[in-house]
Write a protein that holds these residues in place. Structure first.
Motif, short mmCIF file in Angstrom:
data_model
loop_
_atom_site.label_atom_id
_atom_site.label_comp_id
_atom_site.label_asym_id
_atom_site.label_seq_id
_atom_site.Cartn_x
_atom_site.Cartn_y
_atom_site.Cartn_z
N GLY A 94 0.81 -1.21 0.00
CA GLY A 94 0.00 0.00 0.00
C GLY A 94 0.85 1.25 0.00
O GLY A 94 2.07 1.21 -0.12
N ILE A 95 0.19 2.40 0.16
CA ILE A 95 0.89 3.69 0.15
C ILE A 95 0.80 4.40 1.50
O ILE A 95 1.23 5.53 1.62
CB ILE A 95 0.34 4.61 -0.95
CG1 ILE A 95 -1.14 4.92 -0.70
CG2 ILE A 95 0.54 4.01 -2.32
CD1 ILE A 95 -1.70 5.99 -1.62
N ASP A 96 0.23 3.70 2.51
CA ASP A 96 0.07 4.31 3.83
C ASP A 96 1.38 4.18 4.60
O ASP A 96 1.68 3.14 5.19
CB ASP A 96 -1.07 3.61 4.58
CG ASP A 96 -1.42 4.31 5.88
OD1 ASP A 96 -0.57 5.05 6.41
OD2 ASP A 96 -2.55 4.11 6.37
N LYS A 97 2.18 5.24 4.60
CA LYS A 97 3.49 5.19 5.23
C LYS A 97 3.41 5.05 6.74
O LYS A 97 4.29 4.46 7.37
CB LYS A 97 4.29 6.45 4.85
CG LYS A 97 4.61 6.52 3.37
CD LYS A 97 5.34 7.80 3.01
CE LYS A 97 5.63 7.86 1.52
NZ LYS A 97 6.30 9.11 1.13
N VAL A 98 2.35 5.59 7.32
CA VAL A 98 2.17 5.45 8.76
C VAL A 98 1.91 4.00 9.12
O VAL A 98 2.49 3.46 10.07
CB VAL A 98 1.01 6.35 9.24
CG1 VAL A 98 0.70 6.08 10.71
CG2 VAL A 98 1.35 7.81 9.03
N ASP A 99 1.05 3.34 8.37
CA ASP A 99 0.75 1.94 8.62
C ASP A 99 2.00 1.08 8.48
O ASP A 99 2.24 0.17 9.28
CB ASP A 99 -0.34 1.47 7.64
CG ASP A 99 -0.78 0.04 7.91
OD1 ASP A 99 -1.18 -0.26 9.05
OD2 ASP A 99 -0.72 -0.79 6.98
N ILE A 100 2.81 1.37 7.47
CA ILE A 100 4.05 0.62 7.27
C ILE A 100 4.97 0.80 8.47
O ILE A 100 5.57 -0.16 8.97
CB ILE A 100 4.76 1.08 5.98
CG1 ILE A 100 3.92 0.70 4.76
CG2 ILE A 100 6.15 0.47 5.87
CD1 ILE A 100 4.42 1.29 3.45
N ALA A 101 5.08 2.04 8.97
CA ALA A 101 5.97 2.31 10.10
C ALA A 101 5.50 1.60 11.37
O ALA A 101 6.30 1.04 12.12
CB ALA A 101 6.07 3.81 10.34
N VAL A 102 4.20 1.62 11.61
CA VAL A 102 3.66 0.96 12.80
C VAL A 102 3.94 -0.54 12.75
O VAL A 102 4.38 -1.15 13.73
CB VAL A 102 2.14 1.22 12.92
CG1 VAL A 102 1.51 0.32 13.97
CG2 VAL A 102 1.89 2.69 13.26
N LYS A 103 3.72 -1.14 11.59
CA LYS A 103 3.92 -2.59 11.46
C LYS A 103 5.41 -2.96 11.45
O LYS A 103 5.79 -4.03 11.94
CB LYS A 103 3.21 -3.10 10.21
CG LYS A 103 1.68 -3.08 10.37
CD LYS A 103 0.99 -3.61 9.14
CE LYS A 103 -0.50 -3.83 9.42
NZ LYS A 103 -1.21 -2.60 9.81
N ALA A 104 6.24 -2.09 10.91
CA ALA A 104 7.69 -2.34 10.96
C ALA A 104 8.18 -2.33 12.39
O ALA A 104 9.04 -3.13 12.77
CB ALA A 104 8.43 -1.29 10.13
N ARG A 105 7.63 -1.43 13.20
CA ARG A 105 8.00 -1.36 14.61
C ARG A 105 7.61 -2.64 15.33
O ARG A 105 8.38 -3.19 16.12
CB ARG A 105 7.32 -0.15 15.27
CG ARG A 105 7.40 -0.10 16.81
CD ARG A 105 8.79 0.24 17.30
NE ARG A 105 8.87 0.27 18.75
CZ ARG A 105 8.86 1.38 19.50
NH1 ARG A 105 8.76 2.55 18.92
NH2 ARG A 105 8.97 1.32 20.80
N GLN A 106 6.41 -3.15 15.07
CA GLN A 106 5.96 -4.38 15.72
C GLN A 106 6.88 -5.54 15.38
O GLN A 106 7.30 -6.30 16.26
CB GLN A 106 4.53 -4.69 15.28
CG GLN A 106 3.50 -3.68 15.76
CD GLN A 106 2.13 -3.92 15.15
OE1 GLN A 106 1.86 -4.99 14.62
NE2 GLN A 106 1.28 -2.92 15.21
#
Length: 395
Positions: free
Chosen positions: A38-50
């Motif tokens: 996807g293009i949701d950079k916030v979602d990517i960052a949250v999931k990368a942190r997890q």
């Protein structure tokens, strides 16, 4: 950036799929991989942190796999700090997940520091730690060190370090003699340096990084490869900035042509359309500009219900008087993005430091272009807002 860390990350996913003992990490990492589509950079960052936090329980702190997870997380944070307003959304998203009673693993996505500056510093430290691990595992000049070096160049606040890390990465690539790796590194370094102070006194040297990369890709990569398209778009922007319209126009057109085979309008194609609008407006070819403006509004979205995404942004000028007075400030703006991705009716919501900041912010924002919002596959107008900061280097 080169994709060595991403390849390592794929290996991590494969190693976990065979063992039920790693189910929680596997789920988190799978969610992270899916978010990349996807293009949701916030979602990517949250999931990368997890995935990064859960990976700590499974990998040694000095292992290459742990460094790969660290790189994924750093890349995700850096991407949010490069997009106006995204760092704030990242903090809001993280806070909401906890407030809404998220599961313990999701609470790991709460970020310790939420300002853009703190997130940038966090990304820099992650890149630095990953670099140290790769150097320990593979050697000081190993190919694996290229990605963290470029990441450090992107997130450092010191101009001298930006130059040092960028050319150190290029030197590593040159040592290994692979033409495509060198081209990827040169192109990434150009994107980092052409907005730095170093560029002002070394313009030709930095420009040649992009020009050489494009030449290498054309000689060594398939004509329709994404690497060629990326290099063409980058060099087209270079020519447009210098008002070399005859050189820029065919490159933008080729980007659009190459991506026209996709079933949706790729962001790079929309960016090319947006910059052709700018090119033709500057060249007094209004009819051609209108055609490309309409092309953005008639785009086929990659998601039927899609939020606006920036295609082209113009940095505001710093008021000369305020610069002499060492004034800093910020401007919060609200505006409409119409069906063609054009900014309409920008309004100042709040300004600090002086009204001239507001004037320059509005002038710059009017030049921005977006991929419009889509509802049920149709482009519609949307309300948006952002904050532009005015800050002198070293203050």
């Amino acid at each position: 950036m080169p994709v060595k860390a991403a390849l390592m990350a794929l290996a991590i996913g494969a190693s976990y799929s065979a063992s039920a003992a790693y189910t929680s990490f596997a789920d988190a990492y799978s969610a992270y991989q899916q978010s990349l589509a996807g293009i949701d950079k916030v979602d990517i960052a949250v999931k990368a942190r997890q995935a990064f936090e859960l990976g700590k329980q499974e990998y040694a702190a000095d292992s290459a796999n742990y460094a790969a997870l660290m790189m994924n997380y750093a890349n995700a944070i850096a991407a949010t700090t490069m997009s106006g307003g995204q760092s704030g959304k990242l903090c809001i998203e993280s806070s909401q997940r906890v407030a809404e009673g998220a599961q313990p693993s999701e609470k790991l996505s709460t970020f310790d520091a939420c300002s853009s500056e703190h997130l940038r510093q966090q990304a820099f430290e992650l890149y630095h730690q990953a670099l140290q691990i790769y150097q320990q595992q593979y050697g000081d000049k190993a190919l694996e060190t290229i990605d963290p070096l470029l990441g450090m160049a992107q997130t450092t606040e010191l101009e001298q370090e930006k130059k040092y890390f960028s050319f150190d990465a290029i030197n590593v690539a040159e040592k290994h003699g692979d033409a495509l790796t060198l081209a990827a590194t040169q192109l990434a370094a150009y994107k980092l340096l052409h907005r730095a102070k170093y560029y002002l006194h070394n313009t030709n040297k930095v420009d040649n990084l992009a020009l050489d990369a494009l030449k290498t890709y054309r000689n060594n990569a398939p004509a329709n490869s994404f690497e060629v398209v990326d290099a063409e778009l980058t060099v087209a922007k270079l020519h447009l900035e210098k008002k070399q319209y005859d050189d820029a126009e065919p490159l933008f057109q080729d980007v659009i042509k190459q991506l026209d085979v996709l079933p949706y309008s790729h962001p790079y194609a929309l960016t090319a359309h947006a910059l052709l609008v700018k090119l033709y407006q500057e060249a007094d070819a209004s009819e051609k500009a209108t055609l490309h403006c309409k092309a953005i509004g008639q785009a086929t979205p990659w998601d039927d219900n899609q939020q606006p995404a920036p295609l082209y942004s113009q940095a505001p000028l710093y008021p000369i008087l305020y610069a002499r007075q060492h004034k800093a400030g910020s401007v919060e703006l609200a505006f409409t993005i119409d069906e063609n991705g054009t900014v309409q009716n920008p309004q100042v919501v709040n300004v600090t430091g002086g009204e001239r900041f507001a004037d320059e912010a509005i002038t710059a924002l009017k030049q921005w272009r977006y991929a419009p919002k889509f509802e049920n596959g149709k482009a519609v107008a949307a309300q948006s807002s952002l904050k532009l900061d005015f800050k002198l280097d070293g203050r």
